[in-house]
Design an enzyme around this catalytic site. Structure first.
Site, PDB file in Angstrom:
ATOM      1  N   ASP A 194      16.994  20.985  24.102  1.00  0.00           N
ATOM      2  CA  ASP A 194      16.336  22.279  24.261  1.00  0.00           C
ATOM      3  C   ASP A 194      15.877  22.387  25.711  1.00  0.00           C
ATOM      4  OD1 ASP A 194      14.684  24.495  24.258  1.00  0.00           O
ATOM      5  OD2 ASP A 194      13.810  24.049  22.298  1.00  0.00           O
ATOM      6  N   HIS A 195      16.507  23.285  26.471  1.00  0.00           N
ATOM      7  CA  HIS A 195      16.241  23.361  27.912  1.00  0.00           C
ATOM      8  C   HIS A 195      14.846  23.914  28.211  1.00  0.00           C
ATOM      9  CE1 HIS A 195      17.459  22.637  31.864  1.00  0.00           C
ATOM     10  NE2 HIS A 195      18.631  23.249  31.894  1.00  0.00           N
ATOM     11  N   ARG A 196      14.188  24.469  27.210  1.00  0.00           N
ATOM     12  CA  ARG A 196      12.795  24.877  27.429  1.00  0.00           C
ATOM     13  C   ARG A 196      11.901  23.648  27.593  1.00  0.00           C
ATOM     14  NH1 ARG A 196      11.725  28.231  22.103  1.00  0.00           N
ATOM     15  NH2 ARG A 196      12.660  26.294  21.320  1.00  0.00           N
TER      16      ARG A 196
END
Length: 442
Positions: free
Chosen positions: A414-416
């Site tokens: 999850d790039h967040r």
């Protein structure tokens, strides 16, 4: 005081449950821990256990019915109470809950069933015939409506089925879900008039099929399929993913596995490559806690335990039971734990505890010969590792072309929550553990 048993939340994402089978009947004595019924949740068929003792006085729902969370399903008389009196007293409460349940059925469930299927208030009891004798109730009500469960009507409406053509197997001929599904499976056996006419027409110069032609079928979604679809869509729409792929030399793991399996043969334990991967991933997560985490709107949750979810393929679905504290387990414990979870998943005997608390997931398609793939996040976890097969490939070693055992793995993060460099560092640690397994002992 009567004991009212309601539909409990048997999985984290469960919103309702289908009562597949009653294991008790009115008049049965129940002890704490007895299995009252089998419930189909969005993940698996789960047992509903009794938490009190008593005598079954009233069953509120039928097998095959969809039941909302918190809705009463049965009533037990406590010690010293008359079950018949309890049933008579609380029967009204049952009716009101049933009415609430009917209102909760989506509008589309009754719309398609229309005139033939909208039997909203069926009488499941017995009727009296003209001679005053007790006679079995007919499947159709006086108004011509067919007795059926809400779920059966919903499926029939979506498939455009006239419930009058379906034979019911429920109490007093009531049509339940399995009857509609069986009808769907067999309705293609008899060719329609249109097909007969087409068959009689002069055939063009087309290839002739050898053997029976398989009819097109429309199979309603199971609860598990609906849940998978919803969660995959949520992950794709919510979490911006980053994918990091790495080729890993597995020569030492392959050799070590053969050596250990020879030693474990008398115990009839056979380690798989996946067991080594699970151990290495758990150890790598200890070094990179940002990957052993969950993303929430206002904070990152860095989990203290390393609980590995093991994706298990089932007929018609997928489930992810959890191997707790995998970083603290030996290879034999990982093998035994993984086998036990997979067996429980395939026999629908997983308990809620075995499906909760995962902090990172592994999806392994190596046994199918898949070289590389990308897995979708199992939210709210921030990482999942897709594992391909270990195979002999040409590799360059010290400037020479040699044959090596190579496995390709892909991390979806999850790039967040996870930056590219963080994902790459995790993969570098994982690669080091698998290429030099002795490093896991340090």
């Amino acid at each position: 005081m009567p004991i009212e048993v309601t539909m409990a939340k048997l999985s984290p994402t469960m919103e309702s449950g289908q009562l597949v089978k009653w294991n008790v009947k009115v008049g049965d004595a129940v002890k704490e821990g007895d299995v009252l019924a089998e419930i189909q949740t969005d993940k698996a068929v789960m047992p509903m256990e009794a938490f009190d003792e008593g005598t079954v006085a009233l069953l509120d729902v039928q097998e095959g019915d969809d039941v909302a969370l918190g809705q009463r399903v049965l009533v037990m008389a406590s010690k010293g109470e008359d079950p018949a009196q309890v049933a008579e007293k609380l029967k009204g409460g049952s009716a009101s809950k049933a009415e609430a349940k009917k209102e909760a059925v989506p509008a589309g469930a009754g719309a398609g069933a229309g005139a033939q299927g909208a039997s909203s208030a069926p009488d499941y009891g017995h009727s009296t015939d003209s001679n005053g004798q007790h006679a079995e109730a007919e499947p159709r009500e006086p108004g011509g409506r067919v007795r059926s469960s809400p779920l059966a009507r919903k499926i029939a409406a979506s498939e455009g089925i006239d419930l009058g053509q379906v034979e019911g197997s429920g109490p007093n001929g009531r049509i339940v879900r399995r009857d509609v599904e069986e009808f769907l499976q067999h309705r293609g056996a008899a060719p329609s008039k249109g097909k007969e006419a087409a068959a009689a027409a002069p055939a063009p110069a087309m290839p002739v099929a050898r053997g029976p032609v398989r009819e097109t079928q429309r199979v309603p979604h199971t609860r598990m399929r609906k849940t998978i679809a919803a969660r995959m869509l949520q992950a794709k729409q919510t979490a911006p993913e980053i994918h990091v792929t790495s080729d890993i030399r597995m020569d030492r793991i392959v050799a070590l596995r053969e050596q250990l399996n020879a030693q474990l043969s008398k115990q009839k334990i056979k380690l798989s490559v996946g067991d080594f991967v699970t151990k290495a991933v758990a150890m790598a997560l200890r070094k990179h806690p940002d990957l052993n985490a969950s993303y929430e709107e206002d904070a990152m949750v860095l989990h203290g335990d390393v609980n590995i979810g093991i994706a298990v393929a089932l007929d018609g679905g997928l489930i992810v039971p959890v191997l707790p504290n995998a970083d603290q387990l030996g290879l034999v414990e990982i093998r035994q734990g993984t086998l036990a979870l997979a067996e429980a998943a395939r026999t629908n005997t997983l308990n809620p505890k075995q499906m909760m608390g995962g902090t990172f997931t592994i999806s392994n398609l190596g046994m199918y010969g898949v070289k590389q793939f990308d897995a979708i996040l199992n939210m709210p976890e921030v990482g999942i590792l897709a594992v391909g097969t270990t195979e002999a490939r040409p590799v360059v070693e010290n400037g020479q072309l040699v044959v090596g055992q190579v496995m390709t793995v892909t991390l979806t993060a999850d790039h967040r929550a996870v930056d590219g460099a963080t994902a790459a560092e995790f993969m570098r640690t994982l690669k080091a553990f698998l290429e030099e397994p002795a490093a896991m002992l340090l």
